[in-house]
Write an enzyme that holds these catalytic residues in place. Structure first.
Site: not given
Length: 357
Positions: A83, A89, A112-113, A131, A133-134, A294
């Site tokens: 991950d 991302d 998230e990044e 998020d 680019l999940d 998410e």
């Protein structure tokens, strides 16, 4: 104007039929849909949809394979191992950040990044969590990916605090305070699904005009489906309750007397999108998915469609996040399926060996 297989064709006389209003753009829907969306949120969404169009083009580009193989890309975030942030991302994150800055409507973005939220504008009325680019690790195999985002109001009562502190606290709002949420699915079509608190609606990108066209109005998830979505190769690590539930429904011995089928893409947005349309449950029973980026946005969407989002015990939107990158089990789906699942009690996987695949 006539409707033909989901498309609109204008007649040679230039006349239009009542079908025209059925195919409004996202901007038109927000402006005229009677859903109580103010201009400032319309502006924010105009910039957000622009960012997602750029990401869609990036994901579909024949040149992204070289970018995805770079290993010396600098990036923050909490991801480790499989991950860990990938170049795509990071680029997607930068695209969204740039668009939110240009909107002038966002005070802070939490991603998230990134390790920490980014303060953008003291006067911005909104907070965006995302998020970017999940599922990006699936891009080389052309498996669908997606962007997930949620929008909150800036907490003006925190304006007196130091910038870093108020950025974190604004980003840690309960999902019950969301004013909007959405995801964008990058697949055979690019679909933006969103809610402003009055139903869930989906818009499909028309590449000929660059507009997101409303194709699914007021989505209602079926009260019960016949599909479960989970990596059941890990069933030996599941708790007894989850194993019993899956064994029961796939034999047709549950509350619904038909055998369930498994459908699992291993792309959260794609698995959730199918579940939203067809019903059933999409789940990850491990402490793996992010509450802020998410679980909250997707739970908001599924509840607005008549379903439920849970960690297997409690309603997601009632939880108070305590840290930005907090992880938890996530179960999303039809109301009756979710109630049946939770009746088994022990459905959260506590054994978590850290899978490599």
């Amino acid at each position: 104007m006539a409707s033909l297989s989901g498309f609109i064709v204008r007649s040679q006389t230039g006349t239009s039929s009542s079908c025209e209003n059925e195919f409004s753009t996202l901007s038109e829907f927000m402006g005229k849909g009677g859903i109580g969306v103010r201009d400032e949120l319309v502006v924010l969404f105009d910039h957000m949809q622009y960012a997602c169009k750029r990401i869609a083009a990036l994901v579909a580009s024949p040149f992204n394979s070289n970018l995805s193989k770079q290993s010396n890309f600098a990036g923050g975030g909490s991801g480790l191992g499989r991950d860990a942030p990938k170049p795509l991302d990071i680029v997607s994150n930068e695209i969204i950040l740039s668009s939110l800055k240009n909107s002038g409507k966002v005070a802070v973005m939490a991603s998230e990044e990134d390790d920490d939220p980014i303060w953008i504008n003291d006067d911005g009325p909104f907070v965006v969590v995302t998020d970017p680019l999940d599922g990006s690790r699936n891009i080389d195999a052309s498996i669908p990916t997606g962007t997930i985002f949620g929008v909150y109001r800036r907490l003006v009562e925190l304006d007196h605090l130091p910038q870093k502190e108020k950025a974190v606290l604004n980003s840690l709002q309960s999902g019950s305070k969301l004013v909007a949420a959405g995801y964008v699915l990058y697949s055979s079509a690019t679909i933006l699904c969103t809610s402003f608190g009055s139903g869930t609606h989906a818009f499909t990108l028309d590449h000929s005009t660059g507009d997101f066209i409303r194709t699914h109005q007021d989505i209602k998830i079926p009260p019960r489906g016949q599909i479960y979505s989970v990596n059941d190769a890990r069933c030996f690590d599941w708790p007894k309750g989850l194993r019993q539930y899956i064994d029961t429904v796939r034999q047709g011995k549950g509350r619904y007397p038909k055998k369930y089928s498994a459908r699992y893409i291993c792309s959260l947005v794609a698995d959730f999108h199918r579940t939203l349309l067809y019903g059933g449950i999409a789940m990850n029973p491990r402490d793996h998915l992010h509450l802020v980026y998410e679980a909250n946005p997707l739970s908001f969407l599924v509840e607005q469609a008549g379903g439920r989002g849970s960690d297997g015990k409690s309603r997601i939107l009632s939880m108070q996040p305590v840290k930005l990158h907090q992880r938890l089990p996530l179960f999303l789906g039809s109301l009756e399926d979710m109630e049946e699942l939770e009746s088994y009690g022990d459905v959260q996987q506590k054994l978590n060996p850290g899978y490599e695949v």
